[in-house]
Design a protein around this motif. Sequence first.
Motif, mmCIF file in Angstrom:
data_model
loop_
_atom_site.group_PDB
_atom_site.id
_atom_site.type_symbol
_atom_site.label_atom_id
_atom_site.label_comp_id
_atom_site.label_asym_id
_atom_site.label_seq_id
_atom_site.Cartn_x
_atom_site.Cartn_y
_atom_site.Cartn_z
ATOM 1 N N UNK A 66 16.021 26.491 -2.242
ATOM 2 C CA UNK A 66 17.154 25.668 -2.649
ATOM 3 C C UNK A 66 17.868 25.191 -1.400
ATOM 4 N N UNK A 67 18.172 23.906 -1.363
ATOM 5 C CA UNK A 67 18.867 23.363 -0.174
ATOM 6 C C UNK A 67 20.356 23.280 -0.456
ATOM 7 N N UNK A 68 21.151 23.847 0.470
ATOM 8 C CA UNK A 68 22.612 23.838 0.316
ATOM 9 C C UNK A 68 23.220 23.267 1.593
ATOM 10 N N UNK A 69 24.379 22.614 1.411
ATOM 11 C CA UNK A 69 25.079 22.028 2.566
ATOM 12 C C UNK A 69 25.960 23.110 3.199
ATOM 13 N N UNK A 70 25.811 23.289 4.511
ATOM 14 C CA UNK A 70 26.632 24.283 5.210
ATOM 15 C C UNK A 70 28.006 23.668 5.466
ATOM 16 N N UNK A 71 29.054 24.278 4.881
ATOM 17 C CA UNK A 71 30.399 23.690 5.007
ATOM 18 C C UNK A 71 31.299 24.485 5.936
ATOM 19 N N UNK A 72 30.825 25.624 6.421
ATOM 20 C CA UNK A 72 31.692 26.383 7.327
ATOM 21 C C UNK A 72 31.064 27.697 7.712
ATOM 22 N N UNK A 73 31.860 28.467 8.442
ATOM 23 C CA UNK A 73 31.377 29.745 8.954
ATOM 24 C C UNK A 73 32.470 30.788 8.769
ATOM 25 N N UNK A 74 32.101 31.974 8.267
ATOM 26 C CA UNK A 74 33.049 33.090 8.130
ATOM 27 C C UNK A 74 32.565 34.234 9.004
ATOM 28 N N UNK A 75 33.331 34.490 10.070
ATOM 29 C CA UNK A 75 32.957 35.565 11.005
ATOM 30 C C UNK A 75 33.903 36.739 10.792
ATOM 31 N N UNK A 88 27.094 24.167 -2.020
ATOM 32 C CA UNK A 88 27.507 24.465 -0.637
ATOM 33 C C UNK A 88 27.161 25.908 -0.263
ATOM 34 N N UNK A 89 27.107 26.119 1.049
ATOM 35 C CA UNK A 89 26.906 27.479 1.569
ATOM 36 C C UNK A 89 27.806 27.665 2.781
ATOM 37 N N UNK A 90 28.182 28.911 3.048
ATOM 38 C CA UNK A 90 28.974 29.230 4.243
ATOM 39 C C UNK A 90 28.207 30.283 5.040
ATOM 40 N N UNK A 91 27.980 29.988 6.296
ATOM 41 C CA UNK A 91 27.309 30.943 7.179
ATOM 42 C C UNK A 91 28.251 32.156 7.322
ATOM 43 N N UNK A 92 27.722 33.348 7.180
ATOM 44 C CA UNK A 92 28.628 34.514 7.141
ATOM 45 C C UNK A 92 28.027 35.684 7.908
ATOM 46 N N UNK A 93 28.911 36.503 8.512
ATOM 47 C CA UNK A 93 28.478 37.661 9.305
ATOM 48 C C UNK A 93 28.926 38.952 8.613
ATOM 49 N N UNK A 94 28.208 40.010 8.941
ATOM 50 C CA UNK A 94 28.563 41.337 8.418
ATOM 51 C C UNK A 94 30.025 41.642 8.744
#
Length: 401
Positions: A66-75, A88-94
């Motif tokens: 599934x293709x999702x648009x990356x709208x941000x990052x949560x660190x 949408x998707x958000x890049x996220x870290x542990x």
Amino acid sequence: MIPVADAIQIVLQQTSLLGTESVPIGEVLGRILGEDVIADSDLPPFDRAQMDGYAVRAADVETTPARLRIVGESAAGAGWHHEMKAGEAVRIMTGAPVPQGADSVQQVELTRELNGAGTVEILESVQIGRSIVRRAAEIKAGETVLRAGEEINAQAIATLASFGYAQVQVARRPRVAVMATGSELVDVGRTPARDQIRDSNNYTIEAYAKLAGATVERLPLAGDDTELLKKQMAAALERCDMLITSGGVSMGVYDFTKTAFRELGAEIFFERVALRPGKPTVFGKIGDKLIFGLPGNPVSVAVTFNLFARTALCAMQAATEKTLPEVTTVLAQNVKASPDRDSYLPAVLRTEQDGRMLAEPLKWGGSSDFVSFARANGLIIVPAGGAFAAGDRAKCLRLPA
Ligand code: AMP
Ligand code: MG
């Protein structure tokens, strides 16, 4: 002679609490907690990602890829605080907060970021809630997480720190003065002359008392001179909460410890316990200070300190566990008690391959055999007049370590 259990009860009855003090968290290891520890926040404090990857909506990735648009990052420490929408998707870290609108996290290994396109391909579907620890899932604010009376071990430090206990209320440390009697004694730094031996009891008691949370003052060797004993005792009682002597409590012509106690106005609660080793153990009070007159033999000192004086030190600190931990073991050899006294036999306790705890009594030459005792980590309890055969089950106490 009174039974060991009665003697322990008397010690507990006569012991009063020392109160608490506030200590920085870096210095509380091994201390007894003087307050309940309460969570001041939920744990986790927000919905937290458990994996590095992408925060997504499970419904968006039911069919994969599934293709999702990356709208941000949560660190971790810098979340993405907007509403994530469908597609949408958000890049996220542990350790980072999961954005609103996302209901699951897919781990980075099961995704592929498309170069420069600002798009991620999710390669496997996820279930709702995947890799998210919900706010308060572990602890809710206001919950009691540690209780007064517990010993603070290394495992508890993270809990204290995480809920903001920069300062911790802990029991005040008991102040113990130790005093060896005996004109044969010289200090460890000296070479014994004819008829002399080095004092070991002061150091043994100091070691065990420290393990029980006390601070310790070793008094100078005073021989068997009643006046000198009294003078040192009286001075030490001004400064300490508990005085522990060794030696001079038997029936010998030069056994002056009890005389010194009495002449200082001591109230004696017991002076003979149905215990081997350790029968002539004395317990009393001078004013409101506890006094223990332990026997002279080094193994008797170790046993009687740990049964009686240690219990008092734990009680003074309001510790939940006041007596040595008891374990049931299987005996490796036959053992026998003395006819009229409970025996506490030094032993090596070890866990066998099959999980049973085995108690191996030490070969020892009696209560003066401190060299054998050096290997002991437990005491086998054999009730007065009793005997056990190899293979029998027996209760043991674990020695402090
Ligand atoms: P006592 O009860 O004073 O007759 O002592 C019993 C035995 O323990 C004697 O053999 C003493 O020499 C020995 N002893 C007494 N005090 C100590 C000590 N502080 N360190 C080592 N051995 C001791
Ligand atoms: Mg002596």
